[in-house]
Motif scaffolding. Structure first.
Motif, PDB file in Angstrom:
ATOM      1  N   THR A  67       0.193 -20.510  11.495  1.00 10.47           N
ATOM      2  CA  THR A  67      -0.490 -18.974  11.745  1.00 10.47           C
ATOM      3  C   THR A  67      -0.206 -18.013  10.383  1.00 10.47           C
ATOM      4  N   THR A  68       1.003 -18.886   9.846  1.00  5.63           N
ATOM      5  CA  THR A  68       1.012 -17.687   8.173  1.00  5.63           C
ATOM      6  C   THR A  68       0.428 -18.600   6.924  1.00  5.63           C
ATOM      7  N   SER A  69       0.845 -19.838   7.296  1.00  6.23           N
ATOM      8  CA  SER A  69       0.322 -20.576   5.734  1.00  6.23           C
ATOM      9  C   SER A  69      -0.954 -20.629   6.512  1.00  6.23           C
ATOM     10  N   TYR A  70      -1.929 -20.894   7.613  1.00 10.51           N
ATOM     11  CA  TYR A  70      -3.461 -20.308   7.290  1.00 10.51           C
ATOM     12  C   TYR A  70      -4.298 -19.412   7.951  1.00 10.51           C
ATOM     13  N   LEU A  71      -3.293 -18.165   7.146  1.00  3.67           N
ATOM     14  CA  LEU A  71      -3.957 -16.619   7.121  1.00  3.67           C
ATOM     15  C   LEU A  71      -4.711 -16.734   7.158  1.00  3.67           C
ATOM     16  N   ARG A  72      -5.972 -16.477   5.934  1.00  5.42           N
ATOM     17  CA  ARG A  72      -6.966 -17.309   5.848  1.00  5.42           C
ATOM     18  C   ARG A  72      -8.005 -17.431   6.212  1.00  5.42           C
ATOM     19  N   PHE A  73      -7.268 -18.119   7.982  1.00  2.00           N
ATOM     20  CA  PHE A  73      -8.587 -18.845   8.853  1.00  2.00           C
ATOM     21  C   PHE A  73      -9.062 -17.640   9.176  1.00  2.00           C
ATOM     22  N   ALA A  74      -8.137 -16.843  10.014  1.00  2.08           N
ATOM     23  CA  ALA A  74      -8.678 -15.513  10.666  1.00  2.08           C
ATOM     24  C   ALA A  74      -8.305 -14.531   9.753  1.00  2.08           C
ATOM     25  N   PHE A  75      -7.875 -14.175   8.904  1.00  6.17           N
ATOM     26  CA  PHE A  75      -8.395 -12.948   7.896  1.00  6.17           C
ATOM     27  C   PHE A  75      -8.618 -13.032   6.423  1.00  6.17           C
ATOM     28  N   TYR A  76      -9.542 -13.649   6.821  1.00  2.66           N
ATOM     29  CA  TYR A  76     -10.209 -14.196   5.291  1.00  2.66           C
ATOM     30  C   TYR A  76     -10.740 -12.271   4.516  1.00  2.66           C
ATOM     31  N   THR A  77     -11.784 -12.092   5.232  1.00  2.10           N
ATOM     32  CA  THR A  77     -12.008 -10.750   4.568  1.00  2.10           C
ATOM     33  C   THR A  77     -10.549  -9.731   4.389  1.00  2.10           C
ATOM     34  N   GLN A  78      -9.754  -9.536   5.423  1.00  2.00           N
ATOM     35  CA  GLN A  78      -8.661  -9.099   5.431  1.00  2.00           C
ATOM     36  C   GLN A  78      -8.325  -8.579   4.433  1.00  2.00           C
ATOM     37  N   LEU A  79      -7.706 -10.003   4.108  1.00  8.86           N
ATOM     38  CA  LEU A  79      -7.066  -9.996   2.993  1.00  8.86           C
ATOM     39  C   LEU A  79      -7.619  -9.823   1.932  1.00  8.86           C
ATOM     40  N   ILE A  80      -8.337 -10.916   1.837  1.00  9.84           N
ATOM     41  CA  ILE A  80      -9.031  -9.856   0.238  1.00  9.84           C
ATOM     42  C   ILE A  80      -8.917  -8.624   0.610  1.00  9.84           C
ATOM     43  N   ASP A  81      -9.351  -7.551   0.909  1.00  8.01           N
ATOM     44  CA  ASP A  81      -9.663  -6.654   1.161  1.00  8.01           C
ATOM     45  C   ASP A  81      -8.204  -5.574   0.886  1.00  8.01           C
ATOM     46  N   SER A  82      -7.257  -6.253   1.428  1.00  7.91           N
ATOM     47  CA  SER A  82      -6.016  -5.050   1.787  1.00  7.91           C
ATOM     48  C   SER A  82      -5.426  -5.426   0.527  1.00  7.91           C
ATOM     49  N   LEU A  83      -5.216  -6.840  -0.222  1.00  2.00           N
ATOM     50  CA  LEU A  83      -3.980  -7.447  -1.203  1.00  2.00           C
ATOM     51  C   LEU A  83      -5.353  -6.959  -2.646  1.00  2.00           C
ATOM     52  N   ARG A  84      -6.193  -7.097  -2.863  1.00  5.31           N
ATOM     53  CA  ARG A  84      -6.876  -6.435  -3.260  1.00  5.31           C
ATOM     54  C   ARG A  84      -7.194  -7.907  -5.200  1.00  5.31           C
TER      55      ARG A  84
ATOM     56  N   GLN B 170      -8.897 -15.760  -6.782  1.00  5.27           N
ATOM     57  CA  GLN B 170      -7.373 -16.206  -6.283  1.00  5.27           C
ATOM     58  C   GLN B 170      -7.421 -16.430  -5.368  1.00  5.27           C
ATOM     59  N   LEU B 171      -7.860 -16.191  -3.611  1.00  2.60           N
ATOM     60  CA  LEU B 171      -7.422 -16.168  -2.802  1.00  2.60           C
ATOM     61  C   LEU B 171      -7.457 -18.458  -2.520  1.00  2.60           C
ATOM     62  N   GLY B 172      -8.048 -19.246  -3.843  1.00  4.49           N
ATOM     63  CA  GLY B 172      -7.976 -20.221  -3.106  1.00  4.49           C
ATOM     64  C   GLY B 172      -6.667 -20.754  -3.986  1.00  4.49           C
ATOM     65  N   LEU B 173      -6.893 -20.133  -5.591  1.00  2.00           N
ATOM     66  CA  LEU B 173      -5.915 -21.347  -6.280  1.00  2.00           C
ATOM     67  C   LEU B 173      -4.075 -21.060  -5.294  1.00  2.00           C
ATOM     68  N   VAL B 174      -4.328 -19.963  -3.587  1.00  2.00           N
ATOM     69  CA  VAL B 174      -3.127 -20.107  -3.072  1.00  2.00           C
ATOM     70  C   VAL B 174      -3.418 -21.476  -2.303  1.00  2.00           C
TER      71      VAL B 174
ATOM     72  N   MET C  46      -5.980 -29.178  -3.414  1.00  2.00           N
ATOM     73  CA  MET C  46      -5.946 -28.598  -4.439  1.00  2.00           C
ATOM     74  C   MET C  46      -7.333 -28.059  -5.340  1.00  2.00           C
ATOM     75  N   ILE C  47      -8.417 -28.661  -5.188  1.00  2.00           N
ATOM     76  CA  ILE C  47      -9.092 -28.454  -5.659  1.00  2.00           C
ATOM     77  C   ILE C  47     -10.519 -28.052  -5.099  1.00  2.00           C
ATOM     78  N   LEU C  48     -11.121 -27.646  -3.966  1.00  2.00           N
ATOM     79  CA  LEU C  48     -12.006 -27.073  -3.827  1.00  2.00           C
ATOM     80  C   LEU C  48     -11.951 -25.336  -3.138  1.00  2.00           C
ATOM     81  N   PRO C  49     -10.577 -25.416  -2.439  1.00  2.00           N
ATOM     82  CA  PRO C  49     -10.674 -23.769  -2.651  1.00  2.00           C
ATOM     83  C   PRO C  49     -10.776 -22.828  -4.096  1.00  2.00           C
ATOM     84  N   PRO C  50     -10.773 -23.178  -4.481  1.00  2.00           N
ATOM     85  CA  PRO C  50     -10.878 -22.706  -6.022  1.00  2.00           C
ATOM     86  C   PRO C  50     -12.388 -22.417  -6.498  1.00  2.00           C
ATOM     87  N   ILE C  51     -13.202 -24.258  -6.846  1.00  2.00           N
ATOM     88  CA  ILE C  51     -14.588 -24.349  -6.549  1.00  2.00           C
ATOM     89  C   ILE C  51     -15.232 -22.666  -5.411  1.00  2.00           C
ATOM     90  N   PHE C  52     -14.627 -22.789  -4.750  1.00  2.00           N
ATOM     91  CA  PHE C  52     -15.385 -22.299  -2.841  1.00  2.00           C
ATOM     92  C   PHE C  52     -15.451 -20.734  -3.203  1.00  2.00           C
TER      93      PHE C  52
END
Length: 432
Positions: A25-42, A47-51, A367-373
């Protein structure tokens, strides 16, 4: 062989199921908390895709060493170490994660501590109660896994909603840590180590590992590349449905907590549709590649529809319900990914090697798609550009579905040639 008591067997399966459903669940944190992660960690979307790029690169590097360690180390200790470490990293999250660099460290650490976990988990379940009961064991495990995965995200989501934006993500991750701590304690209590199992005549054997001597022969076989493409295309659907969450929040205007709830439904609750894929393959279409063609076509149309017909003026209820549809079909497809191995005509003695090589495709797309997205969303995902970035993401996913269809058609042609005796893998160089 002296079998485990029924109580202990199911106590072990419940313990492993709760752990397996929550350890990622923590490895895939963006699955359920995408917007909250972007906002809280600025962070930016890129950047989130590069993770994902970084962690998939690490997973790729440690895949073979991890499998080796899973074979050599005590299974219970590895499982306890992995789950305990994930719990500790989550519980301490608020103390050291305050921005993008520290979040990257957090996810890299998560990836490293579970390097040998999967092999040990499969080894344990596969031999629980004897090999003749493996099917029942896996069925029970995945049932509990799906239920605990959903619950393991709903509890943090509720906790996050109580504390708002800044501290909400911290609370969510700590909640996940508490849940995995409970799972760690259950595993500690109910799992036996390999010495205890051996005393009763149970010896843990892992799945057939990658054999270096088989790789050249396997890579020459067209069916191997079909299997790699099959896994790559289905894992794209599984991992990237998470982009519907920011779409529903930022474009359609759905509350971010409701959007996260729908994300959990898409990512975990739709797992109950996995048996539908098996039914379509075995009973209706009589071939996995035919289900691939049908399911990928449906998902492609649904994603194109999402990009074309939904936007700021869409009804939030209809948009939210619609977002679950491609997820449901994707899960019915994802759940039967490896059943296509039969139609790829990969001999049993090299199945482990061929299956292991599918990780190549999974890692590359991760490795490729999330940064593109992320680039699409950062550059074209605002109102100025008509939120076109989200449509680009959905169209790319639909394009992957087309790749999945073409690959399935290739499998169908290959299958017919093999059945007609026109194509057969040459095993003469590796047979004992």
């Amino acid at each position: 062989m002296q079998k485990q008591s029924t109580f202990r067997k199911y106590a072990v399966l419940v313990s492993l199921g709760i752990m397996g459903g929550t350890i990622y669940t923590t490895s895939y944190l963006r699955f359920a908390f995408y917007t909250q992660l972007i906002d809280s960690l600025r962070m930016t979307n890129v950047q989130l895709g590069l993770v994902s790029t970084i962690t998939n690169a690490i997973s790729f590097i440690i895949a073979i060493p991890g499998s080796f360690l899973a074979d050599k180390l005590e299974a219970k200790r590895v499982i306890l170490f992995s789950c305990g470490s994930i719990s500790l990293l989550a519980l301490l999250f608020p103390l050291y994660v305050h921005g993008y660099p520290s979040y990257v460290f957090f996810q890299c650490a998560n990836t490293l501590v579970i390097g040998a976990y999967w092999g040990c988990l499969m080894k344990y379940i596969n031999n629980l109660g004897g090999e003749e009961e493996a099917g029942n064991s896996f069925g029970t495990y995945y049932l509990i896994n799906g239920l605990s995965g959903a619950l393991g995200n709903f509890i943090p989501l509720w906790a996050q909603a109580q504390f708002g934006d800044e501290s909400g993500v911290n609370v969510a991750v700590v909640s996940m840590g508490i849940v995995t701590t409970v799972a760690t304690v259950l595993v500690l209590i109910f799992l036996e180590d390999e010495k205890q199992l051996a005393a009763r005549g149970i010896y843990l054997k892992g799945d057939e590992p990658i054999q270096i001597k088989h790789i050249v022969t396997v890579l020459k076989w067209p069916g191997t590349w079909m299997l790699i493409l099959a896994y790559t295309s289905t894992i794209v659907l599984y991992e990237n449905m998470s982009y519907m969450a920011p779409f529903l929040t930022n474009v359609v205007g759905i509350d971010e907590n409701l959007s996260s709830t729908l994300a959990i439904v898409r990512q975990y609750c739709t797992l109950v549709l996995s048996p539908l894929g098996g039914y379509m393959c075995d009973k209706v279409l009589k071939a996995t590649y035919k289900w691939y063609i049908m399911a990928f076509a449906i998902v492609a149309v649904l994603y194109v529809g999402l990009g074309l017909f939904f936007g700021p003026n869409s009804n939030p209820i209809i948009a939210g319900i619609y977002s679950v549809l491609p997820a449901g079909v994707s899960m019915a497809l994802y759940g039967v990914t490896y059943s296509i191995i039969r139609e790829c005509h990969i001999p049993a003695m090299v199945t482990g090697t061929a299956s292991g090589l599918t990780a190549i495709g999974g890692a590359i797309q991760g490795m490729i798609l999330p940064p593109i997205f992320g680039t699409c969303l950062d550059n074209y995902g605002d109102a100025v550009h008509g939120f076109a970035g989200y449509s680009y993401v959905f169209y790319i996913i639909a394009g992957v579905c087309v790749l999945g269809i073409l690959n399935a058609m290739w499998v169908g042609s290959h299958h017919k040639k093999c059945l007609a005796g026109k194509r057969k893998m040459d095993l003469s160089g590796i047979e004992n």
